[in-house]
Scaffold this active site. Structure first.
Site, PDB file in Angstrom:
ATOM      1  N   GLY A  12       0.795  -1.226   0.000  1.00 54.56           N
ATOM      2  CA  GLY A  12       0.000   0.000   0.000  1.00 54.56           C
ATOM      3  C   GLY A  12       0.828   1.276   0.000  1.00 54.56           C
ATOM      4  O   GLY A  12       0.521   2.225  -0.740  1.00 54.56           O
ATOM      5  N   ASN A  13       1.911   1.305   0.807  1.00 54.39           N
ATOM      6  CA  ASN A  13       2.652   2.568   0.943  1.00 54.39           C
ATOM      7  C   ASN A  13       3.402   2.945  -0.324  1.00 54.39           C
ATOM      8  O   ASN A  13       3.881   4.065  -0.453  1.00 54.39           O
ATOM      9  CB  ASN A  13       3.605   2.512   2.154  1.00 54.39           C
ATOM     10  CG  ASN A  13       4.699   1.500   1.956  1.00 54.39           C
ATOM     11  OD1 ASN A  13       4.480   0.444   1.355  1.00 54.39           O
ATOM     12  ND2 ASN A  13       5.891   1.799   2.439  1.00 54.39           N
ATOM     13  N   LYS A 129     -11.637  -8.842   3.326  1.00 53.09           N
ATOM     14  CA  LYS A 129     -10.629  -7.929   2.743  1.00 53.09           C
ATOM     15  C   LYS A 129     -11.043  -6.482   2.964  1.00 53.09           C
ATOM     16  O   LYS A 129     -12.053  -6.026   2.409  1.00 53.09           O
ATOM     17  CB  LYS A 129     -10.523  -8.224   1.243  1.00 53.09           C
ATOM     18  CG  LYS A 129      -9.530  -7.371   0.513  1.00 53.09           C
ATOM     19  CD  LYS A 129      -8.158  -7.926   0.651  1.00 53.09           C
ATOM     20  CE  LYS A 129      -7.116  -6.957   0.135  1.00 53.09           C
ATOM     21  NZ  LYS A 129      -5.809  -7.226   0.722  1.00 53.09           N
ATOM     22  N   LYS A 214      -3.455  -9.247  -3.152  1.00 49.92           N
ATOM     23  CA  LYS A 214      -2.422  -9.113  -4.197  1.00 49.92           C
ATOM     24  C   LYS A 214      -1.194  -9.970  -3.914  1.00 49.92           C
ATOM     25  O   LYS A 214      -0.473 -10.337  -4.841  1.00 49.92           O
ATOM     26  CB  LYS A 214      -2.024  -7.653  -4.406  1.00 49.92           C
ATOM     27  CG  LYS A 214      -1.458  -6.982  -3.178  1.00 49.92           C
ATOM     28  CD  LYS A 214      -0.033  -6.663  -3.293  1.00 49.92           C
ATOM     29  CE  LYS A 214       0.506  -5.991  -2.059  1.00 49.92           C
ATOM     30  NZ  LYS A 214      -0.149  -6.053  -0.777  1.00 49.92           N
ATOM     31  N   LYS A 276       1.424 -12.539   3.449  1.00 45.47           N
ATOM     32  CA  LYS A 276       2.728 -12.429   2.777  1.00 45.47           C
ATOM     33  C   LYS A 276       3.562 -13.688   3.070  1.00 45.47           C
ATOM     34  O   LYS A 276       4.199 -14.241   2.177  1.00 45.47           O
ATOM     35  CB  LYS A 276       3.468 -11.176   3.257  1.00 45.47           C
ATOM     36  CG  LYS A 276       2.708  -9.908   2.899  1.00 45.47           C
ATOM     37  CD  LYS A 276       3.407  -8.664   3.392  1.00 45.47           C
ATOM     38  CE  LYS A 276       2.450  -7.491   3.424  1.00 45.47           C
ATOM     39  NZ  LYS A 276       1.648  -7.287   2.223  1.00 45.47           N
TER      40      LYS A 276
HETATM   41  N1  LIG Z   1       5.512 -10.496  12.486  1.00 40.97           N
HETATM   42  C1  LIG Z   1       5.525  -9.356  11.781  1.00 40.97           C
HETATM   43  N2  LIG Z   1       6.683  -8.908  11.226  1.00 40.97           N
HETATM   44  C2  LIG Z   1       6.728  -7.761  10.529  1.00 40.97           C
HETATM   45  N3  LIG Z   1       5.626  -6.981  10.306  1.00 40.97           N
HETATM   46  C3  LIG Z   1       4.451  -7.382  10.820  1.00 40.97           C
HETATM   47  C4  LIG Z   1       4.338  -8.586  11.580  1.00 40.97           C
HETATM   48  N4  LIG Z   1       3.035  -8.735  11.957  1.00 40.97           N
HETATM   49  C5  LIG Z   1       2.389  -7.692  11.469  1.00 40.97           C
HETATM   50  N5  LIG Z   1       3.211  -6.860  10.775  1.00 40.97           N
HETATM   51  C6  LIG Z   1       2.742  -5.642  10.100  1.00 40.97           C
HETATM   52  O1  LIG Z   1       2.334  -6.023   8.805  1.00 40.97           O
HETATM   53  C7  LIG Z   1       2.542  -4.905   7.931  1.00 40.97           C
HETATM   54  C8  LIG Z   1       2.463  -5.359   6.481  1.00 40.97           C
HETATM   55  O2  LIG Z   1       1.107  -5.628   6.162  1.00 40.97           O
HETATM   56  P1  LIG Z   1       0.235  -4.568   5.331  1.00 40.97           P
HETATM   57  O3  LIG Z   1       0.409  -3.188   5.870  1.00 40.97           O
HETATM   58  O4  LIG Z   1      -1.148  -5.122   5.268  1.00 40.97           O
HETATM   59  O5  LIG Z   1       0.924  -4.729   3.931  1.00 40.97           O
HETATM   60  P2  LIG Z   1       0.910  -3.907   2.543  1.00 40.97           P
HETATM   61  O6  LIG Z   1       2.259  -3.259   2.494  1.00 40.97           O
HETATM   62  O7  LIG Z   1       0.746  -4.982   1.523  1.00 40.97           O
HETATM   63  O8  LIG Z   1      -0.228  -2.928   2.579  1.00 40.97           O
HETATM   64  C9  LIG Z   1       3.879  -4.375   8.383  1.00 40.97           C
HETATM   65  O9  LIG Z   1       4.101  -3.054   7.986  1.00 40.97           O
HETATM   66  C10 LIG Z   1       3.781  -4.530   9.906  1.00 40.97           C
HETATM   67  O10 LIG Z   1       3.262  -3.346  10.479  1.00 40.97           O
HETATM   68  N1  LIG Z   2      -5.926  -6.277  -3.559  1.00 44.49           N
HETATM   69  C1  LIG Z   2      -5.098  -6.052  -2.498  1.00 44.49           C
HETATM   70  O1  LIG Z   2      -4.530  -6.965  -1.897  1.00 44.49           O
HETATM   71  O2  LIG Z   2      -4.960  -4.707  -2.157  1.00 44.49           O
HETATM   72  P1  LIG Z   2      -4.168  -4.110  -0.913  1.00 44.49           P
HETATM   73  O3  LIG Z   2      -2.792  -4.695  -0.954  1.00 44.49           O
HETATM   74  O4  LIG Z   2      -4.162  -2.611  -1.154  1.00 44.49           O
HETATM   75  O5  LIG Z   2      -4.926  -4.484   0.320  1.00 44.49           O
END
Ligand SMILES: Nc1ncnc2c1ncn2[C@@H]1O[C@H](COP(=O)(O)OP(=O)(O)O)[C@@H](O)[C@H]1O
Ligand SMILES: NC(=O)OP(=O)(O)O
Length: 320
Positions: A12-13, A129, A214, A276
């Site tokens: 996302g970021n 989701k 994704k 992930k």
């Molecule tokens: N065990 C872990 N190790 C590292 N990060 C973790 C863990 N559990 C949760 N996280 C969090 O998960 C986040 C990644 O998930 P998310 O923000 O949903 O991903 P995306 O970058 O795909 O949007 C990390 O930035 C962290 O804050």
């Molecule tokens: N489709 C999907 O996984 O989107 P985000 O990563 O933004 O949640």
């Protein structure tokens, strides 16, 4: 073909922080492209995948706000395709600029991608989701009364969000197109937003209202195109055990077996790090000679120079 074939899943970021304007998202993707170009400079073949959770939720709200009988709101599968187009446009535009700045003449092409899901996937009756904006408790009480057909849940202490079904990918309809683009030295942007969810009905595919994760869609594509590496880019440089606790431990090189043990200990948050980890495990189980990596965009340079980040392999990596 020389050079590694790499599927990169952008978190996302990489696209959206706080400002949801087109200009801000384009700027974020320009910054992202400056990290990704380092792979291309060293001869790797990239396939770029990205999320769309915030964008597709915002789009549904815009659609609903402006809809009339003559100009109806589009269903979720079509909205996912629309975000593949908009984010793909921003990505093509940003990467082309950065490639040109680096004196490279490489084409970038977005592939509107249909991802097959099972019609009886249990996710269809269990929305999970999160999409679109965060709401306060008062806002969500009002929304639940106005939209009894929609589901809203609390999201990791950050507020409430709408959730939609997120079935698992079982196939990527355009994986051959993606491979042909890679063979022609064109950089594909594919399975955006997890791909448009479709189910097979005889000779045709029918769209379903859902948003595929994704990370899982990127994994499926990486399997199907025979990638050497699946890189999942997110906000943290590494996966941790005891994340955010005083004794948190950074994982650098980790095997499938070790990760499965950590999953049993509930080390990875559902809906954030767990998908992930699961995607990384599935990829290296399918392709035991390949690797998966979870790291941040900001760490791409160090990953390339020193191999830093969390590297997941099927078996332990022999020490030199
Ligand atoms: N065990 C872990 N190790 C590292 N990060 C973790 C863990 N559990 C949760 N996280 C969090 O998960 C986040 C990644 O998930 P998310 O923000 O949903 O991903 P995306 O970058 O795909 O949007 C990390 O930035 C962290 O804050
Ligand atoms: N489709 C999907 O996984 O989107 P985000 O990563 O933004 O949640």
């Amino acid at each position: 073909m020389s050079g590694r074939k790499i599927v990169v899943a952008l978190g996302g970021n990489a696209i959206l922080s706080k400002d949801a304007s087109a200009a801000a998202q384009q700027q974020a993707l320009l910054d992202t492209a400056r990290y990704l170009v380092e792979f291309i400079k060293q001869g790797d073949h990239l396939i770029i995948a990205h999320g769309n959770g915030p964008q597709v939720g915002n789009l549904l709200l815009q659609q609903a706000a402006g809809s009339t009988e003559a100009n109806p709101a589009m269903p979720l599968d079509t909205a996912v395709a629309m975000t593949q187009g908009s984010i793909g446009y921003w990505m093509q535009n940003a990467l082309s600029q950065v490639l040109a700045e680096n004196g490279m003449n490489v084409d970038v092409a977005t592939v509107v991608t249909q991802v097959e899901v099972a019609p009886d996937d249990p996710a269809f009756t269990n929305p999970s989701k999160p999409i679109g904006p965060f709401y306060s408790k008062d806002e969500v009480t009002k929304l639940r009364a106005e939209h009894p057909d929609q589901t809203f849940v609390e999201d990791a202490g950050r507020g409430y969000r709408r959730v939609v079904p997120s079935p698992k990918p079982i196939g990527v309809n355009e994986s051959n197109v993606v491979n042909k683009l890679v063979d022609a030295d064109i950089i594909p942007v594919a399975v955006g937003g997890g791909g448009v969810p479709v189910v097979r009905d005889g000779n045709r595919f029918v769209g379903r209202e859902a948003v595929i994760d994704k990370d899982f869609a990127s994994e499926k594509l990486a399997e199907l195109v025979g990638a050497d590496l699946l890189i999942i880019l997110t906000a943290v440089d590494n996966i941790y055990v005891n994340f955010n606790k005083p004794d948190q431990k950074q994982l650098t090189n980790v095997t499938v077996k070790e990760l499965k043990d950590y999953i049993k200990q509930d080390q990875f948050a559902k809906g954030s790090m767990l998908p992930k980890v699961e995607a990384a495990i599935k990829f290296v189980e399918q392709r035991p000679d390949a690797k998966a990596v979870v790291t941040s965009l900001q760490n791409v340079g160090q990953f390339l120079s020193e191999g830093s980040g969390t590297i997941i392999t099927a078996a332990p990596v022999p020490t030199k």
